[in-house]
Design an enzyme around this catalytic site. Structure first.
Site, PDB file in Angstrom:
ATOM      1  N   TYR A  53       7.110 -18.304   5.497  1.00  0.00           N
ATOM      2  CA  TYR A  53       7.924 -17.116   5.789  1.00  0.00           C
ATOM      3  C   TYR A  53       9.396 -17.464   5.986  1.00  0.00           C
ATOM      4  CZ  TYR A  53       3.700 -14.429   5.775  1.00  0.00           C
ATOM      5  OH  TYR A  53       2.540 -13.827   5.359  1.00  0.00           O
ATOM      6  N   MET A  54       9.658 -18.723   6.394  1.00  0.00           N
ATOM      7  CA  MET A  54      11.062 -19.102   6.565  1.00  0.00           C
ATOM      8  C   MET A  54      11.825 -19.090   5.239  1.00  0.00           C
ATOM      9  SD  MET A  54      10.612 -22.148   9.271  1.00  0.00           S
ATOM     10  CE  MET A  54      12.290 -22.684   9.180  1.00  0.00           C
ATOM     11  N   GLY A 111       7.991  -6.482  -6.671  1.00  0.00           N
ATOM     12  CA  GLY A 111       7.329  -7.404  -7.583  1.00  0.00           C
ATOM     13  C   GLY A 111       6.472  -6.685  -8.605  1.00  0.00           C
ATOM     14  N   THR A 129      11.003 -11.203  -6.533  1.00  0.00           N
ATOM     15  CA  THR A 129       9.934 -12.061  -6.047  1.00  0.00           C
ATOM     16  C   THR A 129      10.395 -13.508  -5.965  1.00  0.00           C
ATOM     17  OG1 THR A 129       7.827 -13.099  -6.619  1.00  0.00           O
ATOM     18  CG2 THR A 129       8.921 -11.953  -8.386  1.00  0.00           C
ATOM     19  N   ILE A 130      10.175 -14.093  -4.797  1.00  0.00           N
ATOM     20  CA  ILE A 130      10.511 -15.512  -4.676  1.00  0.00           C
ATOM     21  C   ILE A 130       9.608 -16.346  -5.573  1.00  0.00           C
ATOM     22  CG2 ILE A 130      11.441 -15.403  -2.324  1.00  0.00           C
ATOM     23  CD1 ILE A 130       8.707 -16.533  -1.378  1.00  0.00           C
ATOM     24  N   ASP A 131       8.458 -15.771  -5.956  1.00  0.00           N
ATOM     25  CA  ASP A 131       7.495 -16.542  -6.749  1.00  0.00           C
ATOM     26  C   ASP A 131       7.947 -16.762  -8.194  1.00  0.00           C
ATOM     27  OD1 ASP A 131       6.094 -16.256  -4.452  1.00  0.00           O
ATOM     28  OD2 ASP A 131       4.454 -15.063  -5.289  1.00  0.00           O
ATOM     29  N   GLU A 136       0.635 -22.312  -2.507  1.00  0.00           N
ATOM     30  CA  GLU A 136      -0.444 -21.639  -1.765  1.00  0.00           C
ATOM     31  C   GLU A 136      -1.622 -21.215  -2.640  1.00  0.00           C
ATOM     32  OE1 GLU A 136       1.707 -17.227  -1.611  1.00  0.00           O
ATOM     33  OE2 GLU A 136       0.331 -17.794  -0.028  1.00  0.00           O
ATOM     34  N   GLY A 176       0.838  -1.202   0.000  1.00  0.00           N
ATOM     35  CA  GLY A 176       0.000   0.000   0.000  1.00  0.00           C
ATOM     36  C   GLY A 176       0.872   1.250   0.000  1.00  0.00           C
ATOM     37  N   GLY A 181       3.405  -5.465  -8.446  1.00  0.00           N
ATOM     38  CA  GLY A 181       2.745  -4.262  -7.939  1.00  0.00           C
ATOM     39  C   GLY A 181       3.713  -3.091  -7.879  1.00  0.00           C
TER      40      GLY A 181
HETATM   41  N1  LIG Z   1      -1.018  -0.625 -10.251  1.00  0.00           N
HETATM   42  C1  LIG Z   1      -0.278   0.016  -9.349  1.00  0.00           C
HETATM   43  N2  LIG Z   1       0.052   1.297  -9.524  1.00  0.00           N
HETATM   44  C2  LIG Z   1       0.792   1.956  -8.614  1.00  0.00           C
HETATM   45  N3  LIG Z   1       1.300   1.378  -7.504  1.00  0.00           N
HETATM   46  C3  LIG Z   1       1.020   0.097  -7.276  1.00  0.00           C
HETATM   47  C4  LIG Z   1       0.219  -0.669  -8.171  1.00  0.00           C
HETATM   48  N4  LIG Z   1       0.108  -1.903  -7.673  1.00  0.00           N
HETATM   49  C5  LIG Z   1       0.796  -1.926  -6.512  1.00  0.00           C
HETATM   50  N5  LIG Z   1       1.354  -0.745  -6.278  1.00  0.00           N
HETATM   51  C6  LIG Z   1       2.173  -0.392  -5.136  1.00  0.00           C
HETATM   52  O1  LIG Z   1       3.355  -1.184  -5.143  1.00  0.00           O
HETATM   53  C7  LIG Z   1       3.719  -1.577  -3.837  1.00  0.00           C
HETATM   54  C8  LIG Z   1       3.963  -3.045  -3.754  1.00  0.00           C
HETATM   55  O2  LIG Z   1       2.888  -3.793  -4.334  1.00  0.00           O
HETATM   56  P1  LIG Z   1       2.521  -5.242  -3.823  1.00  0.00           P
HETATM   57  O3  LIG Z   1       2.224  -5.180  -2.382  1.00  0.00           O
HETATM   58  O4  LIG Z   1       1.477  -5.787  -4.712  1.00  0.00           O
HETATM   59  O5  LIG Z   1       3.860  -6.062  -3.910  1.00  0.00           O
HETATM   60  P2  LIG Z   1       4.687  -6.572  -5.132  1.00  0.00           P
HETATM   61  O6  LIG Z   1       5.573  -5.513  -5.625  1.00  0.00           O
HETATM   62  O7  LIG Z   1       3.780  -7.153  -6.142  1.00  0.00           O
HETATM   63  O8  LIG Z   1       5.607  -7.659  -4.449  1.00  0.00           O
HETATM   64  P3  LIG Z   1       5.211  -9.136  -3.971  1.00  0.00           P
HETATM   65  O9  LIG Z   1       5.807 -10.040  -4.965  1.00  0.00           O
HETATM   66  O10 LIG Z   1       5.823  -9.278  -2.670  1.00  0.00           O
HETATM   67  O11 LIG Z   1       3.735  -9.230  -3.922  1.00  0.00           O
HETATM   68  C9  LIG Z   1       2.621  -1.118  -2.918  1.00  0.00           C
HETATM   69  O12 LIG Z   1       3.100  -0.028  -2.175  1.00  0.00           O
HETATM   70  C10 LIG Z   1       1.484  -0.744  -3.828  1.00  0.00           C
HETATM   71  O13 LIG Z   1       0.751   0.343  -3.339  1.00  0.00           O
HETATM   72  O1  LIG Z   2       2.466 -11.974   3.886  1.00  0.00           O
HETATM   73  P1  LIG Z   2       2.715 -11.054   2.771  1.00  0.00           P
HETATM   74  O2  LIG Z   2       3.794 -10.099   2.992  1.00  0.00           O
HETATM   75  O3  LIG Z   2       1.480 -10.413   2.281  1.00  0.00           O
HETATM   76  O4  LIG Z   2       3.288 -11.896   1.556  1.00  0.00           O
HETATM   77  C1  LIG Z   2       2.730 -13.049   1.047  1.00  0.00           C
HETATM   78  C2  LIG Z   2       2.953 -13.116  -0.429  1.00  0.00           C
HETATM   79  O5  LIG Z   2       4.205 -12.624  -0.841  1.00  0.00           O
HETATM   80  C3  LIG Z   2       4.811 -13.482  -1.760  1.00  0.00           C
HETATM   81  O6  LIG Z   2       5.852 -14.123  -1.115  1.00  0.00           O
HETATM   82  C4  LIG Z   2       5.449 -12.762  -2.920  1.00  0.00           C
HETATM   83  O7  LIG Z   2       4.523 -12.222  -3.767  1.00  0.00           O
HETATM   84  C5  LIG Z   2       3.690 -14.442  -2.166  1.00  0.00           C
HETATM   85  O8  LIG Z   2       4.135 -15.701  -2.547  1.00  0.00           O
HETATM   86  C6  LIG Z   2       2.849 -14.487  -0.939  1.00  0.00           C
HETATM   87  O9  LIG Z   2       1.531 -14.819  -1.222  1.00  0.00           O
HETATM   88 MG   LIG Z   3       2.790  -8.986  -6.381  1.00  0.00          MG
END
Ligand SMILES: Nc1ncnc2c1ncn2[C@@H]1O[C@H](COP(=O)(O)OP(=O)(O)OP(=O)(O)O)[C@@H](O)[C@H]1O
Ligand SMILES: O=P(O)(O)OC[C@H]1O[C@](O)(CO)[C@@H](O)[C@@H]1O
Ligand SMILES: [Mg+2]
Length: 804
Positions: free
Chosen positions: A727-728, A545, A574-576, A675, A521, A547
């Protein structure tokens, strides 16, 4: 060119004297062959009776109550007449599929690392055969006697390879499998009996190092070896070893040809030295680097803590990469970019003196990409003209390109084929090569660089932060800051930005997590931009990742709108491993490594209990890469469940009845579930996290509960243990392979920003580092293709049927 291909024509089976057996590795393309290879003979094709190997790899219809289900389905050899039509290919590799050997198009022979065949650096296509199962096979499994021999020095993974050869031979239906003890010597030393091998014998050998069969150097002559092979009736010989062993294998192959023996000699290159030509790497190399790194770490700790401060300081500089140490030698000659590493201050002024006047550009890295939309190449408008070829020293030429896809599928039905059109036309798609440019866009002393880490944790975050800081300092950047707790750090006034320097980051890669903290967020893009303007940020490095990258791209676009001279560069985390177009993302390898440890615990628990069942849940909300790879790595999984492949829990083809079968036949079973899998069985939670990611139900707990209920219901004892290491596996320190990946990604992120790119992300593609426009890699999550060879390999390893 086709005349050279070892074709298996309809109604034909190739003869031993004229086929792949002669030339296990052939090269094609532009009439050119790689140096040192003998000219290819046109194969003589002999007519033999047609044999079609029908295998059901993805959709077998199985009766689990039949104890012989394995041999009756996925492994059965059901020969039919005639050549199968394209529609009939299921999981097989088409014999005409080819993989491109070299994937970089160097625009100049003086571009860093250029491997050019001619002075003009002409792009030459060189193709090699794709490995994998063929629908038509040459040997009748029941007639095969296969032998395995391991020669030369030891190497991590020898037992893993022995194990998988045996398992795969058994899947083909081979009954006679033996190990030759102590290398080639075992062929002549009468005191050494050959060792019968079976799945049972090799089941757990990969849990120890060394070689089950023993190794040796030296040994009998080729003709003695072939005499012994004839005597033993060996028809397949698998030779695991380095260059010497392979020279021997080739001599054995030639001797077999001379004697007109119908024998397949197949090598598996083994060497921790990684000194075999043409391969990305040999097995054992990664593990050796991992272990070597531990030794370096010990040396570092010893120096710092025990020796004099002077020595300690020196090893502080050399820690991480020992080559840095050698570069500190006053006699070591360095040129171009390499010299930058040593001559910090001098190099930055040198760089400034060649500043170009190109503008920060939008992401536009993909060229000629049919499916990806057309895009322009980056044009550079240098003030003082383009440097001549002679001037490139260690820099990447801006016009260098890397090929995105390297397999030429001959049919859209060949296993894992990714075709753009139905004819599977070969389409070249080029991306920009990453690395340092001779002309840079920013004046280092004017740069204020910021780093931010967002989303969930991932092993290697600290390694990337560290390397970005170190590389920025090498360029001469003085103002480097960390934004705390993800994008939130841009708006939360209580969070001060963190000044970063080499000193601050020196040892952060020794712990997991992120020095800067992470969050989901956060503020809007325009708030982020306001904050960036206020802080005077001119380079933003964004680790996260999909997002996070969507955010980074929006920031880049907003910068463009506001006409700010800012480079926004992503590093996919991303570990994914669910980011498109890349070989892998950092953290993934480490996550698989850790997940494998959890699987091993589950295996031991299950194996030690009466009718034990171990269930392990692994991360991966939109893709099953971790579960698939960890299952493959461990060799201990009986059922791997990923969201890309539907399954049933109940019913005759469901998981529970298969578990019962496994308990009856093997006594224990281990299940690995991603998951994101099986969410249809769970009640929707209807909640999202701060970033809007949907919160998933716990499939691991569900499987555990359903399994307990099922066995209780049928009055069949079962001891179910559930392990959730999620988480580990992501909170740990990066392993050596990820450590290297992170280091190179971090360096290239900085090079990309200095070259004047923005809206890009750095990735590894076909083992080379490239810049991608962000939107191309986050268009959708990358998922496991159930028709891919990797998934099929996983199925071969688990032996699981379809569960629908
Ligand atoms: N479409 C978007 N436009 C702008 N900011 C975004 C968007 N999607 C996500 N974000 C921002 O990017 C940040 C990280 O997003 P998110 O929590 O989905 O993790 P992620 O980068 O996808 O990593 P993870 O693989 O851990 O999920 C957050 O602060 C979120 O507000
Ligand atoms: O508990 P959190 O921080 O939301 O993260 C969980 C997610 O993050 C990841 O490790 C990476 O996107 C996903 O595999 C998992 O669903
Ligand atoms: Mg993501």
């Amino acid at each position: 060119m086709d005349a050279l291909l070892p074709m298996i024509k309809p109604g034909l089976v190739h003869s031993p004297s004229s086929t792949l057996l002669d030339h296990p590795l052939l090269f094609f393309g532009s009439g050119r062959m790689v140096k040192n290879l003998n000219p290819i003979r046109i194969p003589k094709i002999t007519k033999v009776k047609a044999e079609a190997h029908k295998q059901v790899s993805t959709a077998p219809s199985i009766d689990f109550s039949d104890p012989d289900w394995k041999s009756k389905t996925s492994v059965s050899l059901d020969f039919a007449e005639g050549y199968p039509s394209d529609e009939e290919w299921h999981g097989y590799i088409n014999n005409n599929d080819r993989v491109l050997l070299k994937v970089i198009r160097y625009s100049s022979s003086t571009s860093a690392g250029a491997e050019c065949i001619d002075p003009g650096c002409t792009w030459v296509e060189q193709w090699v055969h794709r490995a994998g199962p063929r629908e038509k096979i040459y040997f009748k499994p029941e007639e095969v006697k296969a032998a395995i021999v391991t020669c030369g020095g030891l190497c991590p993974g020898l037992n893993d390879v022995i194990r998988q050869i045996v398992i795969t031979l058994e899947i083909y239906g081979v009954k006679k499998i033996v190990g030759i003890p102590f290398g080639y010597r075992g062929f002549s030393d009468k005191s050494l009996a050959e060792m019968p091998l079976s799945r049972k014998v090799v089941q757990n050998i990969h849990l120890s190092g060394g070689s089950l069969l023993g190794v040796s150097r030296g040994g009998p002559s080729v003709s003695e070896i072939v005499d012994s092979m004839e005597e033993r009736g060996i028809t397949m010989l698998f030779v695991l070893g380095g260059n010497g062993t392979h020279a021997g294998a080739n001599a054995i192959h030639e001797e077999c040809n001379k004697r007109r023996l119908k024998v397949a000699i197949v090598g598996v290159p083994k060497t921790i030295d990684n000194d075999i030509l043409l391969m990305d790497k040999t097995f054992g190399f990664d593990t050796a680097v991992e272990e070597a790194q531990r030794a370096i770490n010990s040396a570092y700790i010893e120096d710092v803590l025990i020796n004099s401060p002077g020595v300690g300081e020196n090893s502080t500089l050399s820690s991480g990469y020992i080559t840095v140490d050698s570069r500190q030698s006053p006699n070591h000659k360095l040129s171009g970019w390499a010299s930058v590493f040593r001559l910090n201050t001098v190099s930055s002024s040198k760089i400034v003196s060649i500043l170009s006047v190109c503008a920060v550009r939008g992401g536009s890295g993909l060229e000629g990409a049919k499916e990806l939309g057309s895009s322009t190449s980056v044009s550079l408008d240098f003030a003082e003209g383009y440097p001549s070829d002679e001037e490139w020293h260690g820099y990447i030429n801006n016009n260098d390109r890397l090929l995105l896809k390297v397999i030429r599928y001959s049919s859209s039905t060949s296993a894992g084929a990714e075709c753009i059109d139905p004819d599977c036309t070969w389409v070249e798609q080029w991306v920009h090569r990453a690395g340092p440019r001779e002309k840079i866009y920013f004046k280092p002393e004017e740069v204020k660089a910021a780093i931010v880490t967002c989303g969930g944790l991932c092993p290697g975050l600290n390694d990337v932060i560290r390397q970005i800081v170190i590389t920025l300092e090498i360029y001469g950047v003085k103002k480097i800051v960390g934004i705390p707790f993800g994008y939130r750090g841009f708006s939360d006034k209580s969070l001060a930005e963190m000044p970063l320097s080499r000193k601050v980051v020196q040892n952060i890669h020794l712990s997991g997590g992120s020095l800067l903290g992470v969050s989901r967020g956060g503020p809007s893009v325009s708030e982020i931009l306001d904050s960036m303007e206020e802080r005077g940020i001119t380079m933003l490095f964004v680790l996260g990742g999909n997002g996070t990258h969507a955010g980074a791209n929006a920031i880049h676009e907003e910068c463009n709108k506001r006409r700010l001279k800012v480079a926004v560069v992503g590093v996919p985390k991303t570990i994914d491993n669910d980011i498109l177009l890349m070989d892998k993302t950092f953290g993934f390898d480490t996550a698989v490594e850790e997940a494998q440890r959890a699987i091993n615990s589950a295996y031991i628990e299950a194996h030690s209990a009466y009718h034990g069942i171990g269930v392990v849940k692994l991360m991966g909300r939109s893709s099953g890469f971790i579960a698939m790879q960890a299952s493959l790595a461990s060799g201990q999984i009986d059922i791997c469940l990923i969201l890309e492949v539907p399954f049933n829990l109940h019913g005759p083809h469901g998981i529970l009845s298969h578990l019962k079968y496994l308990l009856e036949t093997k006594g224990s079973a281990v299940v690995c579930v991603a998951e994101g899998a099986g969410q249809v069985f769970l009640e929707k939670i209807n909640a999202a996290d701060a970033s809007g990611n949907i919160i998933l139900g716990d499939i691991g707990v569900h499987i555990q509960q359903e399994t307990k209920k099922y066995f209780k219901g049928i009055g069949f004892p079962a001891d179910v243990k559930y392990i959730d290491p999620t988480y580990m596996i992501r909170a740990c320190r990066a392993n050596a392979s990820d450590g290297i990946l992170c280091t190179v990604l971090g360096q290239n992120a900085v090079h990309g920003a200095f070259a004047g790119y923005s809206g890009i992300t750095v990735g590894i593609c076909n083992t080379h580092f490239v810049y991608f426009p962000i939107p191309e890699v986050i268009a959708q999550p990358k998922v496991v293709d159930p028709n891919s060879r990797m998934w099929h390999r996983c199925l071969t390893s688990t032996g699981q049927p379809d569960f629908v």
